[in-house]
Design a protein around this motif. Structure first.
Motif, PDB file in Angstrom:
ATOM      1  N   ASN A  46     -38.311 -70.399  14.139  1.00 52.21           N
ATOM      2  CA  ASN A  46     -39.561 -70.373  14.871  1.00 52.21           C
ATOM      3  C   ASN A  46     -40.473 -71.496  14.380  1.00 52.21           C
ATOM      4  O   ASN A  46     -40.618 -71.696  13.181  1.00 52.21           O
ATOM      5  CB  ASN A  46     -40.238 -69.010  14.665  1.00 52.21           C
ATOM      6  N   SER A  47     -41.085 -72.229  15.291  1.00 54.32           N
ATOM      7  CA  SER A  47     -41.993 -73.337  14.981  1.00 54.32           C
ATOM      8  C   SER A  47     -41.344 -74.350  14.038  1.00 54.32           C
ATOM      9  O   SER A  47     -41.987 -74.866  13.127  1.00 54.32           O
ATOM     10  CB  SER A  47     -43.295 -72.815  14.370  1.00 54.32           C
ATOM     11  N   THR A  96     -41.819 -73.869  10.258  1.00 56.00           N
ATOM     12  CA  THR A  96     -43.113 -74.022   9.593  1.00 56.00           C
ATOM     13  C   THR A  96     -43.930 -72.744   9.598  1.00 56.00           C
ATOM     14  O   THR A  96     -44.924 -72.649   8.897  1.00 56.00           O
ATOM     15  CB  THR A  96     -43.951 -75.127  10.265  1.00 56.00           C
ATOM     16  N   ALA A  97     -43.542 -71.767  10.415  1.00 52.93           N
ATOM     17  CA  ALA A  97     -44.310 -70.526  10.494  1.00 52.93           C
ATOM     18  C   ALA A  97     -43.357 -69.374  10.757  1.00 52.93           C
ATOM     19  O   ALA A  97     -42.276 -69.551  11.307  1.00 52.93           O
ATOM     20  CB  ALA A  97     -45.340 -70.609  11.614  1.00 52.93           C
ATOM     21  N   GLY A  98     -43.784 -68.189  10.353  1.00 48.99           N
ATOM     22  CA  GLY A  98     -43.005 -66.994  10.648  1.00 48.99           C
ATOM     23  C   GLY A  98     -41.848 -66.796   9.699  1.00 48.99           C
ATOM     24  O   GLY A  98     -41.755 -67.396   8.628  1.00 48.99           O
ATOM     25  N   SER A 127     -39.719 -69.457   7.260  1.00 48.25           N
ATOM     26  CA  SER A 127     -40.487 -70.627   6.810  1.00 48.25           C
ATOM     27  C   SER A 127     -40.385 -70.803   5.296  1.00 48.25           C
ATOM     28  O   SER A 127     -40.528 -71.918   4.793  1.00 48.25           O
ATOM     29  CB  SER A 127     -41.949 -70.508   7.231  1.00 48.25           C
TER      30      SER A 127
END
Length: 175
Positions: free
Chosen positions: A131-132, A135-137, A140
């Motif tokens: 996710n992203s 970088t996030a979630g 990460s």
């Protein structure tokens, strides 16, 4: 008191009992079926046209699938050739290591391997699975923390595998 539909009750005329309608879910109330409008011949023609359209669509799909199979028989696509060339460059640079293990063994999660994915040859492809871009979630922490490192391996059948390895030493519990 349960009275069958169509039987006149006290205070009703005999005519009311004669007009029994289709009862849905029972009870004293009935729902009349939706009236049918339109010409039956037109409906039949419309159904036949829809059936022919479905048949034409199936034939078109079969033709497209045959063309794709013929294309696959010719050889790899431009994108696949470019990706293979990049993989060879990564192997030559030492970024991907060749192994004698198969894909199942390389993707198996162990005490140190916390995440593994097949057909992934560099960090760009690895990040695209998160996710992203990682970088996030969830996931990460694999990219943000120095606790993890990445290992890229080439299985014996030529499939690249990316592994995320936990670098912390494993200490058995004392009993």
């Amino acid at each position: 008191l349960i009275v069958p539909v169509g039987v006149p009750q006290r205070g009703q005329s005999a005519r009311a009992g004669a007009m029994a309608k289709l009862s849905r879910k029972g009870g004293p109330f009935t729902i009349r079926g939706r009236p049918q409008f339109g010409d039956p011949a037109k409906k039949k023609a419309k159904r036949k046209a829809a059936q022919e359209a479905r048949k034409a669509e199936e034939e078109r799909k079969a033709k497209v699938m045959a063309e794709r199979a013929a294309q696959a028989a010719k050889g790899p696509s431009k994108k696949a050739v470019k990706r293979a060339k990049h993989r060879d460059a990564l192997v030559a640079a030492g970024k991907i290591e060749r192994t004698e293990e198969d894909v199942d063994q390389l993707t198996k999660l162990t005490r140190h391997v916390v995440f593994a994915i097949a057909d992934c040859q560099d960090e760009l492809e690895l990040r695209s699975n998160f996710n992203s871009q990682g970088t996030a979630g969830k996931g990460s922490e694999y990219f943000m923390s120095s606790r993890y490192r990445f290992r890229y391996a080439l299985a014996k059948d030529g499939t690249p595998v990316a592994q995320i390895i936990d670098k912390t030493p494993w200490v058995p519990k004392r009993t």
